[in-house]
Write a protein that holds these residues in place. Structure first.
Motif, PDB file in Angstrom:
ATOM      1  N   TYR A 122       2.823   4.508  -5.463  1.00  0.00           N
ATOM      2  CA  TYR A 122       2.670   3.091  -5.112  1.00  0.00           C
ATOM      3  C   TYR A 122       3.972   2.497  -4.560  1.00  0.00           C
ATOM      4  N   TYR A 123       5.112   2.951  -5.094  1.00  0.00           N
ATOM      5  CA  TYR A 123       6.395   2.486  -4.526  1.00  0.00           C
ATOM      6  C   TYR A 123       6.468   2.884  -3.048  1.00  0.00           C
ATOM      7  N   GLU A 124       6.030   4.086  -2.757  1.00  0.00           N
ATOM      8  CA  GLU A 124       6.067   4.535  -1.349  1.00  0.00           C
ATOM      9  C   GLU A 124       5.158   3.700  -0.465  1.00  0.00           C
ATOM     10  N   LEU A 125       4.007   3.322  -1.049  1.00  0.00           N
ATOM     11  CA  LEU A 125       3.098   2.451  -0.269  1.00  0.00           C
ATOM     12  C   LEU A 125       3.783   1.121   0.051  1.00  0.00           C
ATOM     13  N   ALA A 126       4.453   0.557  -0.968  1.00  0.00           N
ATOM     14  CA  ALA A 126       5.130  -0.728  -0.763  1.00  0.00           C
ATOM     15  C   ALA A 126       6.240  -0.579   0.280  1.00  0.00           C
ATOM     16  N   ASP A 127       6.964   0.547   0.237  1.00  0.00           N
ATOM     17  CA  ASP A 127       8.040   0.783   1.224  1.00  0.00           C
ATOM     18  C   ASP A 127       7.439   0.879   2.618  1.00  0.00           C
ATOM     19  N   LYS A 128       6.330   1.603   2.712  1.00  0.00           N
ATOM     20  CA  LYS A 128       5.678   1.770   4.019  1.00  0.00           C
ATOM     21  C   LYS A 128       5.218   0.405   4.558  1.00  0.00           C
TER      22      LYS A 128
ATOM     23  N   GLU B  59       6.614  -6.107  -9.821  1.00  0.00           N
ATOM     24  CA  GLU B  59       7.994  -6.553  -9.619  1.00  0.00           C
ATOM     25  C   GLU B  59       8.599  -5.877  -8.373  1.00  0.00           C
ATOM     26  N   TYR B  60       8.288  -4.610  -8.184  1.00  0.00           N
ATOM     27  CA  TYR B  60       8.812  -3.882  -7.017  1.00  0.00           C
ATOM     28  C   TYR B  60       8.290  -4.499  -5.717  1.00  0.00           C
ATOM     29  N   LEU B  61       6.983  -4.784  -5.722  1.00  0.00           N
ATOM     30  CA  LEU B  61       6.347  -5.349  -4.520  1.00  0.00           C
ATOM     31  C   LEU B  61       6.887  -6.755  -4.237  1.00  0.00           C
ATOM     32  N   SER B  62       7.043  -7.561  -5.297  1.00  0.00           N
ATOM     33  CA  SER B  62       7.512  -8.916  -5.039  1.00  0.00           C
ATOM     34  C   SER B  62       8.983  -8.916  -4.633  1.00  0.00           C
ATOM     35  N   GLN B  63       9.744  -7.943  -5.127  1.00  0.00           N
ATOM     36  CA  GLN B  63      11.146  -7.822  -4.683  1.00  0.00           C
ATOM     37  C   GLN B  63      11.205  -7.557  -3.179  1.00  0.00           C
ATOM     38  N   LYS B  64      10.337  -6.693  -2.700  1.00  0.00           N
ATOM     39  CA  LYS B  64      10.276  -6.392  -1.250  1.00  0.00           C
ATOM     40  C   LYS B  64       9.943  -7.678  -0.487  1.00  0.00           C
ATOM     41  N   ALA B  65       8.954  -8.423  -1.021  1.00  0.00           N
ATOM     42  CA  ALA B  65       8.518  -9.650  -0.339  1.00  0.00           C
ATOM     43  C   ALA B  65       9.641 -10.683  -0.326  1.00  0.00           C
ATOM     44  N   ARG B  66      10.362 -10.795  -1.448  1.00  0.00           N
ATOM     45  CA  ARG B  66      11.471 -11.765  -1.520  1.00  0.00           C
ATOM     46  C   ARG B  66      12.565 -11.419  -0.522  1.00  0.00           C
ATOM     47  N   THR B  67      12.838 -10.137  -0.372  1.00  0.00           N
ATOM     48  CA  THR B  67      13.890  -9.725   0.558  1.00  0.00           C
ATOM     49  C   THR B  67      13.536 -10.186   1.967  1.00  0.00           C
ATOM     50  N   ILE B  68      12.285  -9.981   2.367  1.00  0.00           N
ATOM     51  CA  ILE B  68      11.860 -10.378   3.716  1.00  0.00           C
ATOM     52  C   ILE B  68      11.874 -11.904   3.842  1.00  0.00           C
ATOM     53  N   ARG B  69      11.365 -12.571   2.816  1.00  0.00           N
ATOM     54  CA  ARG B  69      11.325 -14.030   2.853  1.00  0.00           C
ATOM     55  C   ARG B  69      12.743 -14.605   2.978  1.00  0.00           C
ATOM     56  N   GLU B  70      13.686 -14.001   2.238  1.00  0.00           N
ATOM     57  CA  GLU B  70      15.054 -14.518   2.257  1.00  0.00           C
ATOM     58  C   GLU B  70      15.756 -14.203   3.573  1.00  0.00           C
ATOM     59  N   ARG B  71      15.321 -13.136   4.230  1.00  0.00           N
ATOM     60  CA  ARG B  71      15.892 -12.818   5.546  1.00  0.00           C
ATOM     61  C   ARG B  71      15.631 -13.970   6.522  1.00  0.00           C
ATOM     62  N   TYR B  72      14.463 -14.572   6.459  1.00  0.00           N
ATOM     63  CA  TYR B  72      14.106 -15.627   7.423  1.00  0.00           C
ATOM     64  C   TYR B  72      14.308 -17.037   6.890  1.00  0.00           C
ATOM     65  N   TYR B  73      14.163 -17.213   5.591  1.00  0.00           N
ATOM     66  CA  TYR B  73      14.168 -18.582   5.035  1.00  0.00           C
ATOM     67  C   TYR B  73      15.195 -18.787   3.929  1.00  0.00           C
ATOM     68  N   GLY B  74      16.040 -17.786   3.662  1.00  0.00           N
ATOM     69  CA  GLY B  74      17.012 -17.914   2.583  1.00  0.00           C
ATOM     70  C   GLY B  74      16.316 -18.286   1.285  1.00  0.00           C
ATOM     71  N   LYS B  75      16.950 -19.211   0.571  1.00  0.00           N
ATOM     72  CA  LYS B  75      16.406 -19.617  -0.740  1.00  0.00           C
ATOM     73  C   LYS B  75      15.671 -20.955  -0.621  1.00  0.00           C
TER      74      LYS B  75
END
Ligand code: SAM
Ligand code: FES
Length: 352
Positions: A7-13, A38-54
């Protein structure tokens, strides 16, 4: 390979390619595991913060009428609910809400209501023009259902820049089980296309866990989002209302809603994604969890205190007793506690 690492690999993909196969999407959505969530939401937060910061953007919601000519089976303000206490705000009251919202720091107003024939094309155009004139630096969002192209154009020309119209479900067969025969899936989808063609920033979205929803329906929703490329996506759990046909149906799952928020952030990195009131109603910390899963918008209520308790789409709706100023204070504290910040901004999509 262990189950978790699959599942981690799916989230990475998903984070890398913004896409999965239908089978992968469905297995990912239904894998209930706190570590994976938590792993999936961490990925989502990283992308969200790339465009919208905090930053967390606020939309001031003005629920200006709870009259509706439609009879959606799930909705507490449907025409067939004889016990709903109906109200309409006047143009003056609506404009006053926008003024007080402006003073509180809101730079987006969302005018939402049932499909109320009293609010003709003309009346809505006049309200939009009045708010546009008083607050030229604000975004005006309409959320008043299905209308003719001519009306949508007129409101756009009057100064509306965004439109929210949830598609509710991308499966026609499922749509037809949630709505009476006089409502058309094809027409709703057509309205979304028309709004996009006119130039609105468009928001669509669906309820999570609405009656008879299957995994395949949610995958169809994700495919629709990928194809339609909306600027906003509103999702929240279905919550039953005691005076509707679906009174005895179970509510949608908060965890599934959170996983979907993360998946939507990953397939549409720049999307404006609210942590909705329905999510906050289903779970006391639902909105904070939504932000941590990749959402970046909240929609506090600006409607006058005496009507707030009447716009009841579902049971136990939160914040019906609070004043707008209290709501904004409460939300700012909640958002800060999780390391984010409410900002005073129109909150347009990144790069728009
Ligand atoms: N009339 C407009 C329209 O149809 O787009 C806007 C108002 S409508 C009440 C806003 C949204 O509330 C709907 O699109 C639906 O997804 C959501 N909603 C209605 N009843 C609900 C329920 N019981 N639980 C969760 N969400 C609900
Ligand atoms: Fe019209 Fe719900 S049935 S707003």
């Amino acid at each position: 390979m262990s189950e978790l690492s699959y599942y981690y690999e799916l989230a990475d993909k998903l984070a890398e390619t913004r896409d999965l196969t239908d089978e992968e999407f469905s297995s990912l959505l239904f894998f209930r595991n706190p570590q994976f969530a938590e792993y999936l939401s961490q990925k989502a937060r990283t992308i969200r913060e790339r465009y919208y910061g905090k930053s967390v953007y606020l939309r001031g919601l003005i629920e200006f009428t709870n009259f509706c000519k439609n009879n959606c089976y799930y909705c507490g303000i449907r025409r067939g609910n004889a016990t709903a206490e109906r109200y309409r705000l006047t143009e003056e009251q609506i404009v006053t809400c926008s003024d007080s919202g402006y003073a509180l720091g809101f730079r987006t107003f969302v005018l939402q209501g049932g499909e109320d024939p009293y609010f003709t094309e003309e009346r809505i155009a006049s309200i939009v023009a009045a708010i546009r004139k008083r607050h030229p630096d604000c975004a005006i969002t309409l959320s008043v259902g299905e209308h003719e192209e001519e009306s949508y154009r007129r409101w756009f020309e009057a100064g509306a820049d965004r439109y929210l119209l949830r598609h509710e479900t991308a499966s026609k067969a499922h749509y037809e089980r949630l709505h009476p025969q006089d409502m058309s899936f094809t027409h709703r989808m057509q309205c979304l296309k028309t709004l996009q063609k006119i130039g609105y920033q468009v928001g669509c979205g669906m309820m999570v866990g609405s009656p008879w929803q299957q995994t395949a329906d949610l995958v169809a929703d994700l495919r629709f989002l990928q194809e339609f490329q909306p600027q906003m996506v509103g999702i929240g759990p279905f919550i039953p209302h005691h005076d509707t046909d679906f009174a005895d149906q179970p509510a949608g799952s908060v965890e599934l809603t959170l996983r979907l928020l993360s998946v939507i952030r990953l397939i549409l990195p720049k999307v404006l994604l609210p942590a909705t009131t329905a999510l906050g109603t289903a779970d006391a910390f639902g909105r904070e969890k939504g932000i941590l899963a990749g959402a970046n918008v909240m929609m506090p209520n600006l409607s006058p205190g005496d009507v707030r308790g009447k716009y009841l789409l579902y049971d136990n709706k939160i914040c019906t007793g609070d004043e707008a100023a209290e709501c904004i204070r409460c939300l700012s504290i909640r958002v800060e506690r999780i390391g984010y910040q409410v900002v005073e901004s129109r909150g347009d999509p990144a790069g728009f």
